[in-house]
Design a protein around this motif. Structure first.
Motif, PDB file in Angstrom:
ATOM      1  N   PRO A   1       0.807  -1.230   0.000  1.00 31.10           N
ATOM      2  CA  PRO A   1       0.000   0.000   0.000  1.00 31.10           C
ATOM      3  C   PRO A   1       0.837   1.276   0.000  1.00 31.10           C
ATOM      4  N   VAL A   2       2.146   1.177   0.197  1.00 32.38           N
ATOM      5  CA  VAL A   2       3.035   2.338   0.157  1.00 32.38           C
ATOM      6  C   VAL A   2       4.163   2.060  -0.826  1.00 32.38           C
ATOM      7  N   LEU A   3       4.416   3.050  -1.706  1.00 33.37           N
ATOM      8  CA  LEU A   3       5.498   2.953  -2.688  1.00 33.37           C
ATOM      9  C   LEU A   3       6.646   3.842  -2.243  1.00 33.37           C
ATOM     10  N   VAL A   4       7.840   3.259  -2.168  1.00 34.19           N
ATOM     11  CA  VAL A   4       9.055   4.006  -1.874  1.00 34.19           C
ATOM     12  C   VAL A   4       9.866   4.081  -3.158  1.00 34.19           C
ATOM     13  N   PHE A   5      10.209   5.294  -3.580  1.00 34.21           N
ATOM     14  CA  PHE A   5      11.036   5.472  -4.772  1.00 34.21           C
ATOM     15  C   PHE A   5      12.453   5.817  -4.337  1.00 34.21           C
ATOM     16  N   LEU A   6      13.395   5.057  -4.871  1.00 30.81           N
ATOM     17  CA  LEU A   6      14.785   5.152  -4.453  1.00 30.81           C
ATOM     18  C   LEU A   6      15.659   5.066  -5.699  1.00 30.81           C
ATOM     19  N   ASP A   7      16.634   5.946  -5.801  1.00 27.39           N
ATOM     20  CA  ASP A   7      17.526   5.916  -6.959  1.00 27.39           C
ATOM     21  C   ASP A   7      18.617   4.871  -6.792  1.00 27.39           C
ATOM     22  N   THR A   8      19.081   4.346  -7.906  1.00 22.20           N
ATOM     23  CA  THR A   8      20.294   3.543  -7.895  1.00 22.20           C
ATOM     24  C   THR A   8      21.442   4.412  -7.392  1.00 22.20           C
ATOM     25  N   GLY A   9      22.200   3.893  -6.433  1.00 30.92           N
ATOM     26  CA  GLY A   9      23.281   4.687  -5.858  1.00 30.92           C
ATOM     27  C   GLY A   9      22.855   5.497  -4.656  1.00 30.92           C
ATOM     28  N   ALA A  10      21.597   5.378  -4.243  1.00 32.23           N
ATOM     29  CA  ALA A  10      21.142   5.972  -2.986  1.00 32.23           C
ATOM     30  C   ALA A  10      21.328   4.903  -1.914  1.00 32.23           C
ATOM     31  N   LEU A  11      22.228   5.160  -0.981  1.00 37.09           N
ATOM     32  CA  LEU A  11      22.639   4.154  -0.003  1.00 37.09           C
ATOM     33  C   LEU A  11      21.932   4.435   1.320  1.00 37.09           C
ATOM     34  N   VAL A  12      21.346   3.391   1.902  1.00 34.67           N
ATOM     35  CA  VAL A  12      20.451   3.589   3.050  1.00 34.67           C
ATOM     36  C   VAL A  12      20.945   2.850   4.279  1.00 34.67           C
ATOM     37  N   GLY A  13      20.563   3.377   5.439  1.00 40.04           N
ATOM     38  CA  GLY A  13      20.868   2.728   6.703  1.00 40.04           C
ATOM     39  C   GLY A  13      19.863   1.639   7.024  1.00 40.04           C
ATOM     40  N   PRO A  14      20.095   0.889   8.115  1.00 41.22           N
ATOM     41  CA  PRO A  14      19.266  -0.284   8.412  1.00 41.22           C
ATOM     42  C   PRO A  14      17.843   0.040   8.868  1.00 41.22           C
ATOM     43  N   ASP A  15      17.564   1.293   9.242  1.00 43.06           N
ATOM     44  CA  ASP A  15      16.212   1.656   9.684  1.00 43.06           C
ATOM     45  C   ASP A  15      15.454   2.456   8.630  1.00 43.06           C
ATOM     46  N   TYR A  16      15.989   2.502   7.441  1.00 43.91           N
ATOM     47  CA  TYR A  16      15.432   3.349   6.377  1.00 43.91           C
ATOM     48  C   TYR A  16      13.943   3.061   6.119  1.00 43.91           C
ATOM     49  N   LEU A  17      13.612   1.807   5.886  1.00 47.89           N
ATOM     50  CA  LEU A  17      12.223   1.487   5.542  1.00 47.89           C
ATOM     51  C   LEU A  17      11.287   1.643   6.733  1.00 47.89           C
ATOM     52  N   ASP A  18      11.759   1.311   7.920  1.00 48.10           N
ATOM     53  CA  ASP A  18      10.926   1.542   9.111  1.00 48.10           C
ATOM     54  C   ASP A  18      10.566   3.021   9.246  1.00 48.10           C
ATOM     55  N   CYS A  19      11.516   3.904   8.909  1.00 48.96           N
ATOM     56  CA  CYS A  19      11.272   5.337   9.052  1.00 48.96           C
ATOM     57  C   CYS A  19      10.275   5.844   8.010  1.00 48.96           C
ATOM     58  N   HIS A  20      10.368   5.350   6.777  1.00 45.68           N
ATOM     59  CA  HIS A  20       9.355   5.722   5.783  1.00 45.68           C
ATOM     60  C   HIS A  20       7.983   5.225   6.221  1.00 45.68           C
ATOM     61  N   LEU A  21       7.919   3.982   6.688  1.00 46.55           N
ATOM     62  CA  LEU A  21       6.637   3.413   7.099  1.00 46.55           C
ATOM     63  C   LEU A  21       6.026   4.207   8.248  1.00 46.55           C
ATOM     64  N   ALA A  22       6.854   4.634   9.194  1.00 49.16           N
ATOM     65  CA  ALA A  22       6.344   5.372  10.351  1.00 49.16           C
ATOM     66  C   ALA A  22       5.659   6.666   9.938  1.00 49.16           C
ATOM     67  N   GLU A  23       6.179   7.334   8.936  1.00 48.98           N
ATOM     68  CA  GLU A  23       5.563   8.592   8.476  1.00 48.98           C
ATOM     69  C   GLU A  23       4.160   8.336   7.937  1.00 48.98           C
ATOM     70  N   HIS A  24       3.973   7.242   7.241  1.00 48.21           N
ATOM     71  CA  HIS A  24       2.647   6.937   6.694  1.00 48.21           C
ATOM     72  C   HIS A  24       1.701   6.419   7.777  1.00 48.21           C
ATOM     73  N   GLU A  25       2.236   5.733   8.769  1.00 41.94           N
ATOM     74  CA  GLU A  25       1.395   5.249   9.862  1.00 41.94           C
ATOM     75  C   GLU A  25       0.893   6.387  10.735  1.00 41.94           C
ATOM     76  N   ALA A  26       1.541   7.565  10.627  1.00 43.28           N
ATOM     77  CA  ALA A  26       1.090   8.732  11.400  1.00 43.28           C
ATOM     78  C   ALA A  26      -0.273   9.217  10.932  1.00 43.28           C
ATOM     79  N   GLY A  27      -0.723   8.753   9.770  1.00 45.14           N
ATOM     80  CA  GLY A  27      -2.068   9.067   9.302  1.00 45.14           C
ATOM     81  C   GLY A  27      -2.099  10.156   8.258  1.00 45.14           C
ATOM     82  N   GLY A  28      -3.212  10.202   7.540  1.00 49.38           N
ATOM     83  CA  GLY A  28      -3.408  11.219   6.514  1.00 49.38           C
ATOM     84  C   GLY A  28      -2.812  10.805   5.178  1.00 49.38           C
ATOM     85  N   ARG A  29      -3.255  11.513   4.166  1.00 51.22           N
ATOM     86  CA  ARG A  29      -2.710  11.293   2.824  1.00 51.22           C
ATOM     87  C   ARG A  29      -1.397  12.063   2.748  1.00 51.22           C
ATOM     88  N   THR A  30      -0.306  11.320   2.676  1.00 53.36           N
ATOM     89  CA  THR A  30       1.004  11.927   2.841  1.00 53.36           C
ATOM     90  C   THR A  30       1.961  11.481   1.755  1.00 53.36           C
TER      91      THR A  30
END
Length: 420
Positions: A93-122
């Motif tokens: 239900p949530v799409l994350v767009f990430l570029d090739t060569g964008a390097l992420v830490g181990p909590d990256y996806l949890d942090c994106h998910l948390a913003e959407h769980e806060a509610g509202g169309r975001t």
């Protein structure tokens, strides 16, 4: 909306790529390190026609996490089309767009998910360390290739050049994008996320955009106008791995896409982006747009019907006339004309029940063709804009009209004030 998914992933990460298999390997390796359970996300690599070992890199990554692969033939830079193809395969239900060569830490996806769980169309704008087309931090390329992303952040985090290129705009709004009149200009597909239903309802990225840049701003503009809010996440960060770029090609492609953007959305904020990209950066949009909105409020009471009436004897009744700054009322004797105004509500009043054609525009760059008018009239509704955009208003008026005149009332008001 609940974004829980009992029978599938909560996030779909879509990565467009083209002949950058080594950088892709790093990006996929970072995603495999996520603390989020592997069953909670999927990765979709959308290949824009690579001829290197990209497919093999994806196959290797698929041994440690859920990965899908989509290939489209190499017919030029079509990142928007690739992302759309990836989104069609997405199950979350949530799409994350990430570029090739964008390097992420181990909590990256949890942090994106948390913003959407806060509610509202975001729509979530993720922070991007080290992203700057003008240059890079010394030593960053080697560090990004050798160290974990969180180690890179710890090492370079205090260096000004390592900050997100949008950092000044983030600081100005105290990192609260809800304070901005035009947050959409900060939504970059380098690192962002959006609800799948919002993305799909609007048709995803516009596939008319080929080459580098602005397809993300075009989508963001539509999301914003559809009522989607924008939120910054500094915790859902990426490190942009430096790599070779053809800056001249990027500039040429972005200017072509700017013309596409304006043709599709010829409204005041996009006009301002057009103007800024001739001289500076679209990131400066907020200050200019707030300036326009402030003037629009002050100018609501400026009625130019009388000053236009005094110009009627000098107009050719059979000629084509454009009025820039028409306001909410024009003389009933004015022959059919094209009316422009930065206030959409007043413009609707001026055109209602008439044969006039209206365009919600400032007059910096209009949708009209070269030489579309015999006469272009600029009115005193532009007086507050003259010191900032006067030269641009005159240049555009001369592009679309054979004859350009300031109304007598406008000319008196500005006197000898030079156009800005």
């Amino acid at each position: 909306m609940s974004i829980s998914s009992r029978n599938g992933p909560q996030l779909s990460v879509i990565i467009p790529t083209y002949n950058r298999s080594q950088l892709l390997r790093q990006t996929l390796g970072n995603l495999a390190r996520q603390r989020m359970p592997a069953a909670s996300f999927e990765v979709i690599v959308a290949d824009d026609g690579s001829s290197d070992d990209t497919r093999a890199v994806v196959a290797e990554a698929a041994k440690s996490m859920r990965v899908q692969y989509h290939f489209q033939p190499d017919e030029g830079f079509r990142a928007g089309m690739a992302r759309n193809a990836g989104a069609r395969l997405a199950a979350a239900p949530v799409l994350v767009f990430l570029d090739t060569g964008a390097l992420v830490g181990p909590d990256y996806l949890d942090c994106h998910l948390a913003e959407h769980e806060a509610g509202g169309r975001t729509a979530v704008v993720g922070y991007a360390h080290g992203y700057d087309l003008a240059g890079t931090v010394p030593g960053l390329a080697a560090a990004a290739a050798e160290a974990l992303p969180e180690q890179v952040v710890a090492r370079f985090g205090d260096e000004a050049g390592f900050a997100d290129a949008r950092q000044p705009q983030f600081v100005d709004c105290d990192f609260d994008l809800g304070r901005l009149a035009a947050p959409w200009v900060l939504f970059w597909t380098l690192n962002c996320s959006v609800r799948a239903d919002d993305f799909q309802r609007l048709g995803g990225f516009d596939e008319d955009f080929h080459g580098w840049g602005l397809e993300d701003l075009e989508l963001a503009y539509r999301l914003f106008n559809d009522g989607v809010g924008f939120r910054l996440s500094r915790r859902a960060w990426v490190v942009h791995a430096p790599h070779a770029r053809d800056r001249d090609a990027i500039l040429a492609e972005s200017m072509r896409n700017l013309r596409r953007l304006l043709a599709k959305h010829p409204q005041p904020p996009v006009e301002i982006v057009w103007r800024l990209m001739q001289r500076a950066s679209p990131l400066d949009l907020e200050a200019s747009y707030q300036f326009l909105l402030s003037w629009a409020r002050r100018a609501r009471g400026i009625d130019v019907a009388a000053e236009l009436a005094r110009e009627l004897p000098r107009l050719d009744p059979a000629g084509r006339t454009v009025v820039v700054g028409a306001g909410g009322r024009v003389p009933t004797a004015l022959p059919s004309a094209i009316l422009l105004d930065f206030d959409a509500d007043l413009l609707a009043e001026a055109t209602f029940g008439t044969s006039h054609v209206g365009h919600h525009a400032i007059g910096l760059r209009t949708p009209l063709e070269d030489g579309a008018a015999d006469t272009v009239l600029l009115t005193s509704r532009l007086v507050g804009l003259w010191g900032r955009w006067g030269r641009a208003l005159l240049a555009e008026a001369h592009r679309i009209g054979r004859s350009v005149r300031l109304t007598e009332a406008f000319a008196r008001r500005i006197g000898d004030s030079p156009p800005g």
